[in-house]
Design a protein around this motif. Structure first.
Motif, mmCIF file in Angstrom:
data_model
loop_
_atom_site.group_PDB
_atom_site.id
_atom_site.type_symbol
_atom_site.label_atom_id
_atom_site.label_comp_id
_atom_site.label_asym_id
_atom_site.label_seq_id
_atom_site.Cartn_x
_atom_site.Cartn_y
_atom_site.Cartn_z
ATOM 1 N N GLY A 8 0.818 -1.200 0.000
ATOM 2 C CA GLY A 8 0.000 0.000 0.000
ATOM 3 C C GLY A 8 0.851 1.249 0.000
ATOM 4 N N ASP A 9 0.184 2.396 0.027
ATOM 5 C CA ASP A 9 0.899 3.665 0.081
ATOM 6 C C ASP A 9 1.837 3.697 1.286
ATOM 7 N N GLY A 10 3.025 4.213 1.063
ATOM 8 C CA GLY A 10 3.980 4.360 2.155
ATOM 9 C C GLY A 10 4.842 3.150 2.405
ATOM 10 N N ASP A 11 4.555 2.029 1.752
ATOM 11 C CA ASP A 11 5.395 0.853 1.962
ATOM 12 C C ASP A 11 6.806 1.100 1.430
ATOM 13 N N VAL A 12 7.777 0.681 2.214
ATOM 14 C CA VAL A 12 9.184 0.829 1.836
ATOM 15 C C VAL A 12 9.549 -0.324 0.902
ATOM 16 N N VAL A 13 9.747 -0.021 -0.361
ATOM 17 C CA VAL A 13 10.084 -1.065 -1.321
ATOM 18 C C VAL A 13 11.576 -1.095 -1.621
ATOM 19 N N ILE A 14 12.318 -0.055 -1.193
ATOM 20 C CA ILE A 14 13.775 -0.033 -1.327
ATOM 21 C C ILE A 14 14.364 0.446 -0.005
ATOM 22 N N ALA A 15 15.271 -0.348 0.551
ATOM 23 C CA ALA A 15 16.036 0.051 1.737
ATOM 24 C C ALA A 15 17.498 -0.152 1.391
ATOM 25 N N ALA A 16 18.206 0.942 1.194
ATOM 26 C CA ALA A 16 19.552 0.856 0.637
ATOM 27 C C ALA A 16 20.573 1.555 1.521
ATOM 28 N N ILE A 17 21.548 0.794 1.981
ATOM 29 C CA ILE A 17 22.747 1.392 2.575
ATOM 30 C C ILE A 17 23.677 1.634 1.401
ATOM 31 N N THR A 18 23.643 2.862 0.909
ATOM 32 C CA THR A 18 24.336 3.179 -0.337
ATOM 33 C C THR A 18 25.494 4.125 -0.063
ATOM 34 N N SER A 19 26.455 4.113 -0.943
ATOM 35 C CA SER A 19 27.724 4.784 -0.687
ATOM 36 C C SER A 19 27.604 6.301 -0.740
ATOM 37 N N CYS A 20 28.706 6.955 -0.504
ATOM 38 C CA CYS A 20 28.874 8.408 -0.583
ATOM 39 C C CYS A 20 28.846 9.034 0.787
ATOM 40 N N THR A 21 27.704 9.561 1.221
ATOM 41 C CA THR A 21 27.674 10.352 2.443
ATOM 42 C C THR A 21 28.113 9.556 3.664
ATOM 43 N N ASN A 22 27.625 8.348 3.806
ATOM 44 C CA ASN A 22 27.735 7.628 5.074
ATOM 45 C C ASN A 22 28.704 6.454 5.106
ATOM 46 N N THR A 23 28.955 5.810 3.968
ATOM 47 C CA THR A 23 29.726 4.569 4.058
ATOM 48 C C THR A 23 31.220 4.802 4.259
ATOM 49 N N SER A 24 31.650 6.058 4.264
ATOM 50 C CA SER A 24 33.032 6.349 4.646
ATOM 51 C C SER A 24 33.161 6.444 6.155
ATOM 52 N N ASN A 25 32.047 6.327 6.850
ATOM 53 C CA ASN A 25 32.015 6.552 8.295
ATOM 54 C C ASN A 25 31.747 5.237 9.027
ATOM 55 N N PRO A 26 32.784 4.636 9.615
ATOM 56 C CA PRO A 26 32.593 3.343 10.279
ATOM 57 C C PRO A 26 31.537 3.372 11.388
#
Length: 905
Positions: free
Chosen positions: A423-441
């Motif tokens: 339905g509306d609002g369902d999370v269909v993509i949950a991505a830990i994706t690079s750039c802002t955050n993945t340089s930060n352990p």
């Protein structure tokens, strides 16, 4: 590095047993540049750049004094300077067309009777292949291998071309696919904070500075490297030795105090900073961070904040050199002598910050107590639209009606062949994706701990969620594996899918066909939650309308909850093995848990091992056969790489600029049209002009790949310009997508088809737009495509810095309304537009920022209207580029010894 050195600043700096030459800022102050010790440190870097490159022509003594005068005017006085970055950084989406242009320039150089080997980068260039991997496979142990193989299948033509470039051009290195994202590789390995160059028997030391073809090049400011994103067009000029013209900036000081509270992350901090600075208004300005909190911040946290400078609108978000800088350089395996030089140089130049440092003078100051930061997201469409976690669910309910025009009680629908509905609002993509955050352990480890606790309790990700983990470097895998956390992430479906930019750039890959069908057949507002920095509409996935930026641990949490309509700050996100409700607080790690694992699991040896042979590549890369010599052997059948038409018929003498007479209006756009709207990005639809072109050339829809992957083919890219599925042209307001009307026939068609019809009729074109035209990523194709469609002028209320420059770099004139925008003119698109004053034949000659008049004629009623605009060619260098037909023809003639070179002499 020849310098007139008017202030006699060149001195020696001894570090250990080695002696370096450098241009001393304290010496400059003693010699007459009074007060420069109180400049913001980012301004000191600019001043050193000018001192070192003073030549009496591009950099004069007056420029040096203008920077010193900043102490009094704080950037309010417009003065242009010529900035020369130490190096250029590229990713493959924007880098491939730049290398295509270099190859085309070699061909053009031959055609002009000159030596093609003159075309080489004069500044060091690193290109990191990181934007081509797509999330086709996910949630399985083999996803990474499968995605890499598919990446090479799709992109082998491009990769052969880049392999040729890496062997043919001097001063040009390529980091192969599967290594990491350019920003993290830059942070962890390429950047040095202080750069060196041999000059005869001397080694000159100077600040590491960089421009990049990705707007998030700003991330490196976290390591005290002054850098920002430019278009590929500007980057090519910088590669070829041209200075980057810029106005001396205002510098907004951002004072950080306190420390993050328990439960808050660096992501929450940067979303808060982004909202504050967007509200302040910092477009075209530097932001420099200072304050007591700096001493307690890690470089990874600083890089997270610096990364999102494009989102808060600043040119850069600069952090000075500190003890944390030295600790990070050491921990990531930089050479010991270089680390020692960084500390000694920074202290000698007044670039160091510690608890005893006096605050610099700033144009203005904002302040944030980091203790006030709370867990947050940003969305559903813009990175500056922060919502606190506690209000995220009700905020989505509001957006559902006000933004997406959906009823709050729309029913869930069945997914064909599955035992669940969506339905509306369902999370269909949950991505830990690079750039802002993945340089930060810290945030990656936090995500792993959330996964560990959830897995232990028996929680599972909702079946409609597409999960992915795409780190920014291989080191992330090393420490997650060492901590045992990768196994926990795998258990929830966050398996490694690739090293590179994925979901944030639109490489999220397709949803399950049944889920996609359910969404589109029922008009559902599906959502994504990603740890990136861009969530503009139509970017992440064509099936997903609402997109939220969040920290990696929150991405995992929302994958478990499965919906933005669940208030995960207080409602259960699932049930454990015994059916008992589990709340976010039950699986959220403490700061101590995170720090303990980070201290134990992240080691210098990991960085040393991974970057020991960073340019070598895997078996796929090493197996690519290099073909071609000084000039590239173009393959006419290639649908990835083609020789662009920019230099066709070019002569040593540029054609005189002509007025724009009786042009047609190709499109009329509203406010905040981003380069995502203008430039081709994301997937290619079969029904689109680009899809039709590929089909005609025998490419199956399954192999269309993305626009980004095909940026080396102008035929694809010009067809995808203004073709974003969410763009709205006011000429055809009832239709979403890249459509327009051709006049006078009033036939409705794609913008590309209309442009080609106008071109056949010999009609020049103009585009009208509202405020903030061209915001977003620094995409050169937003300007290249505009020019290839036949647009000679854009008339907007205001421009984003990089896109305005890129338009000029392609010979398109940006004009700015002096009064209200196009809405008061009652435009319909039928108007015939004439712009006088551009022609070289005019008595007054066109000058930077000159006022011009635009004439509108309406055939339907025979009425004529006139309105004033300002020419946003802002300086003499940009004027030279424009009159040459763009920056590439200018540089090419210069290197070939044409009239521009003679004039410069």
């Amino acid at each position: 590095m020849p310098s007139n050195d008017s202030f006699k600043t060149r001195q020696d700096l001894s570090v250990g047993r080695k002696k370096y030459a450098y241009y001393s800022l304290p010496a400059a102050e003693e010699a007459g540049l009074t007060g420069i010790s109180r400049l913001p440190r980012s301004m000191k870097v600019l001043l050193e750049n000018l001192l070192r490159n003073e030549d009496g022509v591009s950099v004069t003594e007056a420029d040096l004094r203008a920077v010193a005068a900043w102490i009094d005017n704080k950037g309010s006085v417009e003065h242009e300077i010529a900035f020369r970055p130490a190096r250029v950084l590229m990713q493959d989406f924007t880098g491939v067309p730049a290398v295509v242009d270099l190859a085309a320039m070699r061909d053009a150089m031959s055609a002009l009777g000159s030596d093609p080997s003159k075309i080489n980068p004069l500044n060091p260039v690193d290109l990191v292949i990181d934007h081509s991997v797509m999330v086709d496979h996910f949630g399985t142990p083999g996803a990474f291998t499968q995605n890499v193989e598919r990446e090479y299948e799709r992109n082998i033509e491009r990769y052969k071309f880049l392999r040729w470039g890496s062997t043919s051009f001097n001063n040009f290195r390529v980091v192969p696919p599967g290594t990491g994202i350019c920003h993290q590789v830059n942070l962890e390995n390429l950047a040095q904070t202080v750069w060196t160059a041999d000059e005869g028997k001397k080694t000159v030391a100077y600040p590491d500075t960089v421009v990049g073809t990705d707007s998030h090049t700003t991330m490196i400011n976290g390591l005290a490297v002054l850098g920002w994103g430019v278009g590929g067009i500007e980057a090519e000029a910088a590669m070829l030795g041209q200075p980057i013209p810029m106005l001396i900036p205002e510098v907004i000081g951002f004072k950080l105090t306190g420390k993050l509270p328990e439960g808050a992350t660096a992501t929450d901090l940067v979303l808060t900073v982004t909202q504050m600075l967007r509200k302040k208004g910092v477009v075209g300005k530097f932001v420099e961070f200072f304050g007591d909190a700096i001493a307690g911040m890690t470089i990874e946290d600083q890089a997270t904040v610096a990364n999102m400078a494009p989102e808060y609108g600043a040119t850069c978000g600069f952090f000075p050199v500190s003890a944390a800088t030295i600790a990070y350089l050491t921990a990531t395996g930089r050479d010991k002598a270089r680390v020692a030089l960084v500390e000694a140089y920074a202290k000698a130049q007044g670039l160091w910050i510690d608890e005893t440092s006096e605050d610099p003078v700033f144009t203005d100051v904002l302040e944030l107590n980091m203790a006030d930061v709370v867990p947050s997201l940003a969305g559903p469409k813009r990175p500056q639209d922060k919502v606190e976690l506690t209000t995220a669910a009700p905020a989505f309910e509001t957006a559902l009606g006000e933004v997406f025009n959906r009823a709050a009680d729309a029913p869930r629908v069945a997914v064909e062949g599955e035992n669940f509905g969506i339905g509306d609002g369902d999370v269909v993509i949950a991505a830990i994706t690079s750039c802002t955050n993945t340089s930060n352990p810290s945030v990656l480890i936090a995500a792993g701990l959330v996964a560990r606790k959830a897995h232990k309790l028996g929680l599972k990700v909702k079946p409609w969620v597409k999960t992915s983990l795409a780190p920014g470097s291989q080191v992330v895998t090393d420490y997650l594996t060492a901590a045992g956390l990768q196994a926990d992430l795998d258990a929830l479906g966050f398996n490694l899918v690739g090293y590179g930019c994925t979901t944030c750039i639109g490489n999220s890959g397709p949803l399950d066909p049944a889920i996609s069908k359910a969404i589109n057949d029922n008009g559902l507002v599906a959502t994504s939650v990603l740890s990136g920095n861009r969530n503009f509409e139509g970017r992440v996935n064509p099936d997903v309308q609402a997109n939220y930026l969040a920290s990696p641990p929150l991405v995992v949490a929302y994958a478990l909850a499965g919906s933005m309509r669940i208030d995960i700050s207080k409602d259960p996100i699932g049930q454990d093995k015994k059916g008992k409700d589990v709340f976010l607080k039950d699986i959220w790690p403490t700061s101590k848990e995170i720090a303990d694992i980070q201290k134990k699991s992240v080691t210098p040896a990991m960085f040393a091992k991974r970057y020991a042979d960073v340019f070598k590549g895997d078996k796929h890369w090493q197996g690519i056969k290099v073909e071609g010599g000084q000039t590239y052997a173009w393959d006419d059948t290639s649908t990835y790489v083609q020789n662009p038409p920019y230099f066709e018929g070019m002569t040593m003498e540029p054609a005189p600029v002509a007025d724009i007479v009786e042009a047609r209006v190709l499109a009329i756009f509203g406010d905040s049209i981003t380069t995502d709207h203008i430039s081709p990005a994301g997937s290619i639809k079969k029904s689109s002009p680009a899809g039709a072109y590929l089909t005609d050339h025998g490419v199956e829809a399954l192999d269309f790949n993305s626009y980004g992957a095909r940026r080396g083919n102008h035929e694809v890219m010009m067809r995808g310009t203004f073709a974003n599925i969410r763009i709205r042209n006011k000429i055809t307001p009832e239709i979403e997508g890249g459509m327009t009307k051709h006049f006078p026939s009033q036939d409705t068609m794609s913008i590309y088809d209309a442009a080609m019809r106008y071109q056949a009729e010999g009609r020049p074109l103009v585009v009208f737009a509202g405020k903030e035209y061209g915001t977003g990523s620094s995409r050169d194709w937003a300007a290249k495509g505009t020019r290839l469609l036949g647009v000679r002028a854009v008339i907007a209320e205001s421009y984003e810095r990089i896109h305005r420059s890129n338009l000029i770099g392609m010979g398109v004139v940006p004009l700015q309304f002096k009064q209200e925008g196009w809405t008061r003119l009652g435009l319909t698109g039928e108007e015939i537009v004439t712009i006088r004053g551009l022609s070289d034949a005019n008595v007054g000659k066109l000058r930077p920022r000159q006022d011009l008049w635009v004439e509108l004629f309406r055939p339907s009623d025979g009425k004529m209207a006139r309105f004033p605009v300002r020419c946003r060619i802002d300086n003499a260098t940009e004027m030279d580029y424009f009159k040459a037909g763009g920056v590439m023809p200018y540089v090419l003639r210069n290197l070939a010894g044409g009239p521009e070179a003679i004039a410069a002499e």
